[in-house]
Design a protein around this motif. Structure first.
Motif, PDB file in Angstrom:
ATOM      1  N   HIS A   1      29.698 -54.646 -14.588  1.00  0.00           N
ATOM      2  CA  HIS A   1      28.442 -55.315 -14.222  1.00  0.00           C
ATOM      3  C   HIS A   1      27.850 -54.685 -12.967  1.00  0.00           C
ATOM      4  O   HIS A   1      26.653 -54.361 -12.919  1.00  0.00           O
ATOM      5  CB  HIS A   1      28.702 -56.806 -13.974  1.00  0.00           C
ATOM      6  CG  HIS A   1      28.688 -57.627 -15.216  1.00  0.00           C
ATOM      7  ND1 HIS A   1      28.223 -58.922 -15.253  1.00  0.00           N
ATOM      8  CD2 HIS A   1      29.075 -57.351 -16.482  1.00  0.00           C
ATOM      9  CE1 HIS A   1      28.328 -59.409 -16.486  1.00  0.00           C
ATOM     10  NE2 HIS A   1      28.852 -58.477 -17.240  1.00  0.00           N
TER      11      HIS A   1
ATOM     12  N   ARG B   1      26.593 -51.103 -13.525  1.00  0.00           N
ATOM     13  CA  ARG B   1      25.322 -51.058 -14.247  1.00  0.00           C
ATOM     14  C   ARG B   1      24.161 -51.475 -13.362  1.00  0.00           C
ATOM     15  O   ARG B   1      23.078 -50.871 -13.394  1.00  0.00           O
ATOM     16  CB  ARG B   1      25.392 -51.954 -15.486  1.00  0.00           C
ATOM     17  CG  ARG B   1      24.137 -51.904 -16.356  1.00  0.00           C
ATOM     18  CD  ARG B   1      23.858 -50.510 -16.855  1.00  0.00           C
ATOM     19  NE  ARG B   1      22.763 -50.482 -17.815  1.00  0.00           N
ATOM     20  CZ  ARG B   1      22.249 -49.375 -18.327  1.00  0.00           C
ATOM     21  NH1 ARG B   1      22.733 -48.200 -17.961  1.00  0.00           N
ATOM     22  NH2 ARG B   1      21.268 -49.423 -19.212  1.00  0.00           N
TER      23      ARG B   1
ATOM     24  N   GLY C   1      21.028 -59.606 -16.630  1.00  0.00           N
ATOM     25  CA  GLY C   1      20.864 -59.448 -18.069  1.00  0.00           C
ATOM     26  C   GLY C   1      21.215 -58.047 -18.525  1.00  0.00           C
ATOM     27  O   GLY C   1      21.895 -57.862 -19.540  1.00  0.00           O
ATOM     28  N   HIS C   2      20.752 -57.038 -17.776  1.00  0.00           N
ATOM     29  CA  HIS C   2      21.095 -55.649 -18.092  1.00  0.00           C
ATOM     30  C   HIS C   2      22.602 -55.453 -18.062  1.00  0.00           C
ATOM     31  O   HIS C   2      23.180 -54.813 -18.948  1.00  0.00           O
ATOM     32  CB  HIS C   2      20.435 -54.713 -17.076  1.00  0.00           C
ATOM     33  CG  HIS C   2      19.259 -53.974 -17.627  1.00  0.00           C
ATOM     34  ND1 HIS C   2      19.377 -52.886 -18.454  1.00  0.00           N
ATOM     35  CD2 HIS C   2      17.928 -54.171 -17.478  1.00  0.00           C
ATOM     36  CE1 HIS C   2      18.179 -52.437 -18.783  1.00  0.00           C
ATOM     37  NE2 HIS C   2      17.277 -53.205 -18.209  1.00  0.00           N
TER      38      HIS C   2
ATOM     39  N   ARG D   1      25.044 -57.646 -18.410  1.00  0.00           N
ATOM     40  CA  ARG D   1      25.742 -58.332 -19.506  1.00  0.00           C
ATOM     41  C   ARG D   1      25.641 -57.541 -20.809  1.00  0.00           C
ATOM     42  O   ARG D   1      26.614 -57.437 -21.562  1.00  0.00           O
ATOM     43  CB  ARG D   1      25.166 -59.738 -19.700  1.00  0.00           C
ATOM     44  CG  ARG D   1      25.685 -60.767 -18.722  1.00  0.00           C
ATOM     45  CD  ARG D   1      25.339 -62.174 -19.183  1.00  0.00           C
ATOM     46  NE  ARG D   1      23.898 -62.388 -19.235  1.00  0.00           N
ATOM     47  CZ  ARG D   1      23.179 -62.847 -18.215  1.00  0.00           C
ATOM     48  NH1 ARG D   1      23.747 -63.124 -17.064  1.00  0.00           N
ATOM     49  NH2 ARG D   1      21.869 -63.024 -18.346  1.00  0.00           N
ATOM     50  N   ARG D   2      24.468 -56.989 -21.078  1.00  0.00           N
ATOM     51  CA  ARG D   2      24.281 -56.248 -22.333  1.00  0.00           C
ATOM     52  C   ARG D   2      25.073 -54.940 -22.334  1.00  0.00           C
ATOM     53  O   ARG D   2      25.512 -54.482 -23.389  1.00  0.00           O
ATOM     54  CB  ARG D   2      22.790 -55.969 -22.563  1.00  0.00           C
ATOM     55  CG  ARG D   2      21.970 -57.197 -22.896  1.00  0.00           C
ATOM     56  CD  ARG D   2      20.571 -56.828 -23.359  1.00  0.00           C
ATOM     57  NE  ARG D   2      19.787 -56.192 -22.310  1.00  0.00           N
ATOM     58  CZ  ARG D   2      19.074 -56.854 -21.404  1.00  0.00           C
ATOM     59  NH1 ARG D   2      19.056 -58.180 -21.418  1.00  0.00           N
ATOM     60  NH2 ARG D   2      18.367 -56.198 -20.497  1.00  0.00           N
ATOM     61  N   PHE D   3      25.235 -54.344 -21.166  1.00  0.00           N
ATOM     62  CA  PHE D   3      25.865 -53.029 -21.092  1.00  0.00           C
ATOM     63  C   PHE D   3      27.387 -53.084 -20.995  1.00  0.00           C
ATOM     64  O   PHE D   3      28.080 -52.213 -21.537  1.00  0.00           O
ATOM     65  CB  PHE D   3      25.319 -52.287 -19.870  1.00  0.00           C
ATOM     66  CG  PHE D   3      25.842 -50.882 -19.715  1.00  0.00           C
ATOM     67  CD1 PHE D   3      25.342 -49.851 -20.495  1.00  0.00           C
ATOM     68  CD2 PHE D   3      26.840 -50.597 -18.798  1.00  0.00           C
ATOM     69  CE1 PHE D   3      25.822 -48.560 -20.367  1.00  0.00           C
ATOM     70  CE2 PHE D   3      27.327 -49.308 -18.642  1.00  0.00           C
ATOM     71  CZ  PHE D   3      26.820 -48.281 -19.438  1.00  0.00           C
TER      72      PHE D   3
ATOM     73  N   SER E   1      29.351 -52.626 -24.076  1.00  0.00           N
ATOM     74  CA  SER E   1      28.817 -51.644 -25.028  1.00  0.00           C
ATOM     75  C   SER E   1      29.209 -50.212 -24.681  1.00  0.00           C
ATOM     76  O   SER E   1      28.949 -49.296 -25.458  1.00  0.00           O
ATOM     77  CB  SER E   1      27.285 -51.751 -25.089  1.00  0.00           C
ATOM     78  OG  SER E   1      26.698 -51.277 -23.885  1.00  0.00           O
TER      79      SER E   1
END
Length: 351
Positions: free
Chosen positions: A196, A199, A243-244, A246-248, A251
Motif C-alpha cells: 500500500h 503504491r 483506493g489506488h 487497495r487495487r494494486f 495485483s
C-alpha cells in the motif's frame, strides 16, 4: 543474466495485433512500464480495454491495419512472464529471492529473443514507455542495427537520485512489512501494508502537483466517509491514494516489484560509454526516432528526454523531439491520449 546467474526455460507473455508482412518487416514491439501486462489493447481473444487502448488499434496512432504490433510483459514481472513469483523448475517452488539479479538489459535481451522467435530480424519500430524506455535502450545497445525506428516516451538514459530515492523508499516499505518475511510470504501472510505504502509513493510521483491541486484541492471527505481513527483519511486526496493502493496491492507480486524497481535504479547508458551518456548513446544504430517528454514529469524530467534525443541525433538518427505540457506528469502517456496520439501517429505515418 548481466549480473550473473541464468534462467532455464524462461517464458515471456505477449500479445499481438495486426498481421506480419511477408518479409516480417512491419513489426512494432512495445516495452511497458513496471506494472502493466502485455494487454496494451483489446483483441479477439481478450476484448477488455488495454492499458494503451487509445493508441494501439485499427486507424489509431500505432495502426494495426498497417503494423504487426507485439506487446511483451517484462522478464521479471508477474503478468505471465518468468519472474520471482514463478516456479523454479529445479526446486518446484517459487524462485522468490533465488531469482537471479535482474537488469533492464536482461529485460531488453529477452524481448529481442522473443522478436527473433517470431521470425523478426529487424523491427520497424521499438516503442518504450517509462521503465520500458530504459529496457528499449538496453535492447538497442546490445543489438545495434536490429531496430529501424524508435519511440522513446518519458524515460531516462540513467536513473537519477530523486527517482532512486523514491524507489528505495518503496522497496523499504515492502521489506519492513513483517509479512514480507524475506520474500517468503503467502496469501494468508501477505505484505499488504508495505505494498500500500509503495503504491501511494509511486502514484504521488506519477502525477504532478498541478493536477493534484486541480482535481482535489483541499476538499474534505463527507463526515460519514471519514475513518474513526483520529489520524485516518480526512481529505479526498488521501482517499484517492488509498483506493489506488487497495487495487494494486494484490495485483502485483511484491518480490517482482522489488526486482524490477532495483533494475530501474541500476540502469545507466553511461556504462557503455566510459562514463559518458553521450558516448554510450553513440552505440545505438537507428534511422529515425521520436522522443516525447512531459514538462510536469518529476520522475523522468524533460532534461532526460533531451539527453536521449541529443544522444540519438549524435549517433546518426533523424530525431523528432516533442515536449508536451500535459498536466498529468509522468502518467500523461496513459491519459493524455489526444496529445500523445497525435505525436506518435504523425511519426508512425512517416515510417
Amino acid at each position: 543474466m548481466k549480473r550473473g546467474g541464468e534462467l532455464r526455460g524462461a517464458r515471456l507473455a505477449y500479445e499481438t495485433w495486426g498481421t506480419p508482412s511477408a518479409a516480417r518487416d512491419n513489426a512494432v514491439l512495445i516495452l511497458t512500464g513496471l506494472s502493466p501486462g502485455a494487454h496494451a489493447a483489446s483483441n479477439a481473444e481478450d476484448p477488455s480495454p488495454g492499458w494503451w487502448e487509445g493508441i494501439v488499434g485499427p486507424g489509431k496512432a500505432i495502426d494495426t491495419d498497417r503494423f504487426f504490433v507485439v506487446c511483451v510483459n517484462s522478464l521479471g514481472s508477474c503478468k505471465g512472464s518468468t519472474g520471482p513469483a514463478s516456479i523454479d523448475p529445479a526446486t518446484g517452488e517459487p524462485y522468490r529471492l533465488d531469482f537471479p539479479e535482474l537488469t533492464l538489459e536482461d529485460v531488453g535481451n529477452a524481448a529481442y529473443e522473443l522478436a527473433r522467435g517470431l521470425g523478426i530480424e529487424r523491427l520497424a519500430c521499438l516503442v518504450g514507455c517509462s521503465m520500458g524506455g530504459m529496457s528499449a535502450l538496453g535492447y538497442m545497445l546490445h543489438h545495434p542495427g536490429s531496430v529501424r525506428a524508435h519511440v522513446s516516451i518519458s524515460t531516462a538514459p540513467q536513473a537519477q537520485p530523486f527517482a532512486i530515492a523514491i524507489r528505495s523508499l518503496q522497496r523499504e516499505a515492502i521489506r519492513l512489512d513483517p509479512n514480507w518475511n524475506e520474500g517468503r510470504y503467502d496469501d494468508a501472510h501477505y505484505p499488504e501494508m508495505g505494498m500500500h505504502i509503495a503504491r501511494k509513493l509511486g502514484v504521488i510521483t506519477y502525477r504532478s502537483a498541478i493536477e493534484w491541486s486541480g482535481r482535489f484541492g483541499r476538499i474534505r471527505l463527507e463526515p460519514d466517509k471519514r475513518e474513526e481513527d483520529p489520524f485516518g483519511a480526512e481529505f479526498q486526496i488521501e482517499s484517492y491514494l488509498q483506493g489506488h493502493a487497495r487495487r494494486f496491492a494484490r495485483s502485483f507480486d511484491p518480490n517482482c516489484y522489488l526486482y524490477l524497481s532495483r533494475a530501474s535504479d541500476w540502469f545507466d547508458v553511461a556504462e557503455y560509454g566510459h562514463g559518458s551518456i553521450a558516448e554510450g548513446m553513440r552505440r545505438i544504430r537507428l534511422e529515425r526516432a521520436l522522443v516525447i517528454g512531459v514538462e510536469t514529469d518529476i520522475l523522468f524530467p524533460l532534461q532526460q528526454q533531451e539527453q536521449i534525443a541529443m544522444g540519438l541525433r549524435e549517433a546518426g538518427a533523424e530525431v523528432d523531439f516533442v515536449a508536451l505540457d500535459s498536466p498529468q506528469g509522468h502518467d500523461a502517456f496513459l491519459v493524455d491520449i489526444e496529445r500523445f496520439g497525435a505525436a506518435i501517429g504523425a511519426f508512425m505515418a512517416k515510417l
